[in-house]
Design a protein around this motif. Structure first.
Motif, PDB file in Angstrom:
ATOM      1  N   GLU A 113       4.467  -2.071   7.986  1.00 45.24           N
ATOM      2  CA  GLU A 113       3.255  -1.578   8.637  1.00 45.24           C
ATOM      3  C   GLU A 113       3.368  -0.150   9.131  1.00 45.24           C
ATOM      4  O   GLU A 113       2.363   0.530   9.304  1.00 45.24           O
ATOM      5  N   ASN A 114       4.600   0.316   9.367  1.00 45.17           N
ATOM      6  CA  ASN A 114       4.771   1.673   9.902  1.00 45.17           C
ATOM      7  C   ASN A 114       5.249   2.668   8.851  1.00 45.17           C
ATOM      8  O   ASN A 114       5.610   3.796   9.184  1.00 45.17           O
ATOM      9  N   ALA A 115       5.278   2.265   7.602  1.00 41.33           N
ATOM     10  CA  ALA A 115       5.863   3.106   6.554  1.00 41.33           C
ATOM     11  C   ALA A 115       4.806   3.844   5.740  1.00 41.33           C
ATOM     12  O   ALA A 115       3.737   3.309   5.456  1.00 41.33           O
ATOM     13  N   ARG A 116       5.183   5.088   5.363  1.00 39.64           N
ATOM     14  CA  ARG A 116       4.439   5.761   4.290  1.00 39.64           C
ATOM     15  C   ARG A 116       4.940   5.170   2.977  1.00 39.64           C
ATOM     16  O   ARG A 116       6.118   4.847   2.838  1.00 39.64           O
ATOM     17  N   HIS A 117       4.060   5.044   2.011  1.00 42.28           N
ATOM     18  CA  HIS A 117       4.417   4.467   0.715  1.00 42.28           C
ATOM     19  C   HIS A 117       4.262   5.536  -0.366  1.00 42.28           C
ATOM     20  O   HIS A 117       3.139   5.971  -0.644  1.00 42.28           O
ATOM     21  N   VAL A 118       5.378   5.936  -0.937  1.00 43.34           N
ATOM     22  CA  VAL A 118       5.389   7.066  -1.871  1.00 43.34           C
ATOM     23  C   VAL A 118       5.156   6.565  -3.294  1.00 43.34           C
ATOM     24  O   VAL A 118       5.877   5.689  -3.784  1.00 43.34           O
ATOM     25  N   LEU A 119       4.162   7.154  -3.929  1.00 41.89           N
ATOM     26  CA  LEU A 119       3.765   6.760  -5.279  1.00 41.89           C
ATOM     27  C   LEU A 119       3.370   8.021  -6.047  1.00 41.89           C
ATOM     28  O   LEU A 119       2.776   8.930  -5.469  1.00 41.89           O
ATOM     29  N   GLN A 120       3.701   8.061  -7.334  1.00 40.24           N
ATOM     30  CA  GLN A 120       3.268   9.190  -8.158  1.00 40.24           C
ATOM     31  C   GLN A 120       1.763   9.105  -8.434  1.00 40.24           C
ATOM     32  O   GLN A 120       1.220   8.013  -8.637  1.00 40.24           O
ATOM     33  N   GLU A 169      -4.712  -6.067  -5.259  1.00 37.16           N
ATOM     34  CA  GLU A 169      -3.960  -6.828  -4.241  1.00 37.16           C
ATOM     35  C   GLU A 169      -2.849  -6.010  -3.587  1.00 37.16           C
ATOM     36  O   GLU A 169      -2.395  -6.365  -2.503  1.00 37.16           O
ATOM     37  N   ILE A 170      -2.380  -4.960  -4.255  1.00 39.39           N
ATOM     38  CA  ILE A 170      -1.250  -4.204  -3.718  1.00 39.39           C
ATOM     39  C   ILE A 170      -1.668  -2.791  -3.293  1.00 39.39           C
ATOM     40  O   ILE A 170      -1.424  -2.374  -2.158  1.00 39.39           O
ATOM     41  N   VAL A 171      -2.315  -2.057  -4.185  1.00 36.25           N
ATOM     42  CA  VAL A 171      -2.615  -0.650  -3.884  1.00 36.25           C
ATOM     43  C   VAL A 171      -3.748  -0.523  -2.873  1.00 36.25           C
ATOM     44  O   VAL A 171      -3.640   0.235  -1.901  1.00 36.25           O
ATOM     45  N   THR A 172      -4.815  -1.273  -3.074  1.00 36.35           N
ATOM     46  CA  THR A 172      -5.987  -1.105  -2.211  1.00 36.35           C
ATOM     47  C   THR A 172      -5.683  -1.387  -0.737  1.00 36.35           C
ATOM     48  O   THR A 172      -6.054  -0.584   0.132  1.00 36.35           O
ATOM     49  N   PRO A 173      -4.973  -2.463  -0.402  1.00 29.87           N
ATOM     50  CA  PRO A 173      -4.661  -2.690   1.022  1.00 29.87           C
ATOM     51  C   PRO A 173      -3.764  -1.621   1.633  1.00 29.87           C
ATOM     52  O   PRO A 173      -3.667  -1.495   2.852  1.00 29.87           O
ATOM     53  N   LEU A 174      -3.095  -0.836   0.777  1.00 29.29           N
ATOM     54  CA  LEU A 174      -2.150   0.178   1.270  1.00 29.29           C
ATOM     55  C   LEU A 174      -2.792   1.522   1.523  1.00 29.29           C
ATOM     56  O   LEU A 174      -2.131   2.446   1.991  1.00 29.29           O
ATOM     57  N   LYS A 175      -4.052   1.625   1.156  1.00 32.56           N
ATOM     58  CA  LYS A 175      -4.716   2.928   1.061  1.00 32.56           C
ATOM     59  C   LYS A 175      -4.345   3.908   2.178  1.00 32.56           C
ATOM     60  O   LYS A 175      -3.979   5.050   1.925  1.00 32.56           O
ATOM     61  N   ALA A 176      -4.425   3.445   3.437  1.00 31.31           N
ATOM     62  CA  ALA A 176      -4.196   4.348   4.562  1.00 31.31           C
ATOM     63  C   ALA A 176      -2.737   4.777   4.674  1.00 31.31           C
ATOM     64  O   ALA A 176      -2.427   5.728   5.392  1.00 31.31           O
ATOM     65  N   GLN A 177      -1.847   4.107   3.987  1.00 32.17           N
ATOM     66  CA  GLN A 177      -0.415   4.389   4.116  1.00 32.17           C
ATOM     67  C   GLN A 177       0.187   5.014   2.867  1.00 32.17           C
ATOM     68  O   GLN A 177       1.396   5.192   2.786  1.00 32.17           O
ATOM     69  N   LEU A 178      -0.662   5.343   1.893  1.00 37.04           N
ATOM     70  CA  LEU A 178      -0.130   5.925   0.655  1.00 37.04           C
ATOM     71  C   LEU A 178       0.244   7.382   0.855  1.00 37.04           C
ATOM     72  O   LEU A 178      -0.470   8.145   1.505  1.00 37.04           O
TER      73      LEU A 178
END
Ligand SMILES: [Zn+2]
Ligand SMILES: [Zn+2]
Length: 247
Positions: free
Chosen positions: A125-132, A146-155
């Protein structure tokens, strides 16, 4: 049995987290000679380990590389040995999900990224998620929904090579997927699916059936392995039985 950690010359500790061990399920399993054409591998089931990596730097900051196969209802439940053991492995390393500062997703295949979200909520919950950027742009279907959309604010979307935490870099390595990336910490290289099987270290031209662009993947693999070999890097692999391989 947990795999032991390794320390880099710069004081960074890298711990393999063995999320699962098992053969591919019938939905995608093929004889090794079909998965790796020209490899001469014997006709016995390929037993994969599924490794994520925990990086602890000298200041105590925590980075997780990949999040594994996820829960019993994971997008890869048809072929991967779900549920993943990542949380038990993290706990054994003395870490709670909320303490992870940065998550690096090598790519959006379900055996590398499904542990990122549970019950529709980000696990770290407190992590930035690094993606190309290229990986994000190619995301489709369940991985997107199911994976990318819920992460939106942390991408934390990057384009190519970047330093994503102090001393931790990502390098774009396209081919297996359009936006595949590897992570570096000191002499360690967390290689995701740049190499799938040890047979590709001896001959990087040996292709893997499930590389999305096999020609690009083979070229990327040859170039990156040559670079890593020149600096005598240590590979931290996703699917080898032994997590670390000193080049
Ligand atoms: Zn393992
Ligand atoms: Zn993959």
């Amino acid at each position: 049995m947990p795999h032991p950690p390794i320390s880099t010359t710069s004081g960074v500790e890298v711990t393999p987290l063995c999320d699962a061990v098992g053969p591919m399920g019938p939905s995608i399993a093929r004889p090794p000679a079909e998965l790796f054409p020209g490899s001469g591998l014997p006709d016995e089931p390929w037993v994969l380990h599924f490794h994520c990596y925990l990086i602890r730097d000298a200041a105590g900051r925590l980075t997780l590389v990949d999040t594994g196969i996820g829960a019993a209802d994971s997008p890869v439940s048809s072929w991967a040995p779900v549920p993943g053991m990542l949380h038990g492995e993290l706990a054994a390393a003395g870490v709670t999900p909320g303490e992870i500062d940065t998550v690096i997703l090598t790519h959006l295949h379900g055996d590398h990224a499904s542990g990122t979200v549970s019950d529709g909520r980000p696990v770290f919950e407190n992590a930035r998620h690094v993606l190309q950027r290229a990986e994000l742009d190619a995301a489709r279907g369940r991985m997107l929904d199911e994976i990318v959309t819920p992460l939106k604010a942390q991408l934390h979307v990057v384009d190519g090579d970047a330093e994503v935490a102090p001393g931790i870099h990502v390098h774009a390595t396209p081919g297996h997927t359009p936006g595949h990336q590897i992570a570096r910490a000191g002499e360690l290289a967390m290689t995701g699916d740049l190499v799938l099987h040890p047979v590709q270290l001896a001959d990087p031209a040996i292709r893997y059936l499930y590389d999305e662009d096999q020609e690009t993947a083979a070229r990327t693999r040859a170039e990156m392995l040559a670079e890593l070999r020149a600096e005598r890097a240590i590979l931290a692999t996703a699917h080898f039985s032994e997590p670390f391989h000193r080049l």
